[in-house]
Design an enzyme around this catalytic site. Structure first.
Site, mmCIF file in Angstrom:
data_model
loop_
_atom_site.group_PDB
_atom_site.id
_atom_site.type_symbol
_atom_site.label_atom_id
_atom_site.label_comp_id
_atom_site.label_asym_id
_atom_site.label_seq_id
_atom_site.Cartn_x
_atom_site.Cartn_y
_atom_site.Cartn_z
ATOM 1 N N GLY A 1 0.760 -1.246 0.000
ATOM 2 C CA GLY A 1 0.000 0.000 0.000
ATOM 3 C C GLY A 1 0.789 1.294 0.000
ATOM 4 O O GLY A 1 0.206 2.364 0.150
ATOM 5 N N TRP B 1 2.316 2.999 -2.403
ATOM 6 C CA TRP B 1 1.924 3.922 -3.478
ATOM 7 C C TRP B 1 0.523 4.472 -3.250
ATOM 8 O O TRP B 1 0.258 5.649 -3.510
ATOM 9 C CB TRP B 1 2.011 3.212 -4.832
ATOM 10 N N ASP C 1 -5.427 -5.831 -5.645
ATOM 11 C CA ASP C 1 -4.335 -6.787 -5.503
ATOM 12 C C ASP C 1 -4.939 -8.167 -5.300
ATOM 13 O O ASP C 1 -6.076 -8.301 -4.834
ATOM 14 C CB ASP C 1 -3.436 -6.418 -4.313
ATOM 15 N N ASP D 1 -8.153 -9.628 -9.358
ATOM 16 C CA ASP D 1 -7.120 -9.886 -10.362
ATOM 17 C C ASP D 1 -7.368 -8.965 -11.549
ATOM 18 O O ASP D 1 -8.406 -9.055 -12.205
ATOM 19 C CB ASP D 1 -7.196 -11.353 -10.798
ATOM 20 N N ASP E 1 3.280 -0.914 -9.565
ATOM 21 C CA ASP E 1 4.611 -1.241 -9.058
ATOM 22 C C ASP E 1 4.782 -2.760 -8.992
ATOM 23 O O ASP E 1 5.603 -3.273 -8.242
ATOM 24 C CB ASP E 1 4.822 -0.608 -7.675
ATOM 25 N N LYS F 1 6.354 -0.282 -13.450
ATOM 26 C CA LYS F 1 7.708 -0.787 -13.233
ATOM 27 C C LYS F 1 8.140 -1.666 -14.404
ATOM 28 O O LYS F 1 7.382 -2.516 -14.875
ATOM 29 C CB LYS F 1 7.770 -1.605 -11.938
#
Length: 229
Positions: A76, A78, A99, A115, A139, A179
Site C-alpha cells: 500500500g 503507493w 491486488d 485480479d 509497481d 515498473k
C-alpha cells in the site's frame, strides 16, 4: 556490526538453519536500507512510497481531484502517497487499489481483492470509481525463475497487460506509470505507448536500490480509445 562507507552501522545476518543465501542477502539489504527505516519512521507501508514521491515531485501528475487506480497495490505504499496527493483523504480525488493479496485499510483508498487480468476487472473498477481513471499506476513485478530471458519475458508481458488495461479505463489526457527492468520497456511496447500517449519516458528514482535494474516507464497525455465515449 561494521560501519559502511557512509559511517552507518552495517548489520550482517548470520546464516542459520535452513535460511537460504538469497533470504540472508534480502534480510541484510532490508536491515541496512535507509529508505526502509525512513518508511517505518514516517508511517509508510513500504520503501516504494519514496519512488512515487520522487517521480511525482518531478512530473507532477498526482493532482488534487484526480482518480487513480493502483494495480498490485499491496502493501500500500503507493496508494498512501496517491491518496494524499489527489486529496482522496479529504474526499476530493479517488484512489482505487487492487491486488490478489489482502491489504489493510488505508484512509481515502477503496480496495478490492481482485485480479486485474480478469475479463470483468476494468468494468468493476470503473463502477468502483464512478467513472474512468486519470492515472493507472503499477509497481508490480512478475515472479522470477532465475532464468534471465524467461524473467524478462514475464516482466514485459505483465507491463504490456497493464498498459492494455490502462487504455481501457483511462480518461483522455491520463497517465500510465509502471515498473520495468533492465533496459526498460521493450521497443514494441514503447512504440505502442507512443501511439497511445503524447509523451513516453523511462525514469529511475534515486530511492531505487543502486544494485537494482529496476526502472519505470511513464506515459502521459493519453489520447483516448476510438471506441471510448
Amino acid at each position: 556490526m561494521a560501519k559502511d562507507t557512509t559511517g552507518r552501522l552495517h548489520v550482517t545476518v548470520k546464516s542459520a538453519g535452513k535460511r537460504k543465501l538469497s533470504s540472508k542477502l534480502w534480510l541484510e539489504r532490508q536491515l541496512n536500507d535507509p529508505y526502509v527505516a525512513k518508511a517505518k519512521r514516517e508511517g509508510y507501508r513500504s520503501r516504494a512510497a519514496y519512488k512515487l514521491i520522487e517521480i511525482d515531485d518531478k512530473y507532477r501528475f498526482l493532482k488534487p481531484g484526480l482518480a487513480v487506480v493502483d494495480l498490485g497495490a499491496a502493501p500500500g505504499g503507493w496508494s498512501q502517497i496517491a491518496a494524499r496527493r489527489v486529496g482522496a483523504i479529504n474526499g476530493k480525488g479517488k484512489v482505487v487499489a487492487i491486488d490478489l493479496l489482502e491489504m489493510p485499510e488505508i484512509p481515502g483508498v477503496a480496495f478490492a481483492q481482485l485480479d486485474f487480468l480478469a475479463e470483468d476487472a476494468p468494468e468493476k473498477l470503473i463502477a468502483m470509481m464512478g467513472g474512468r481513471a486519470d492515472i493507472v499506476m503499477s509497481d508490480m513485478a512478475a515472479n522470477t525463475t532465475g532464468h534471465r530471458k524467461t524473467d524478462q519475458l514475464r516482466i514485459i508481458g505483465l507491463v504490456e497487460t497493464a498498459a492494455h488495461f490502462a487504455a481501457e479505463v483511462l480518461n483522455p489526457g491520463g497517465t500510465f506509470l509502471a515498473k520495468v527492468f533492465q533496459s526498460g520497456a521493450d521497443a514494441e511496447l514503447v512504440a505502442q505507448l507512443k501511439r497511445d500517449f503524447s509523451s513516453v519516458r523511462h525514469v529511475k528514482p534515486a530511492s531505487s536500490r543502486q544494485d537494482s535494474s529496476e526502472r519505470y516507464v511513464l506515459a502521459m497525455g493519453f489520447r483516448g480509445q476510438r471506441n471510448q465515449p
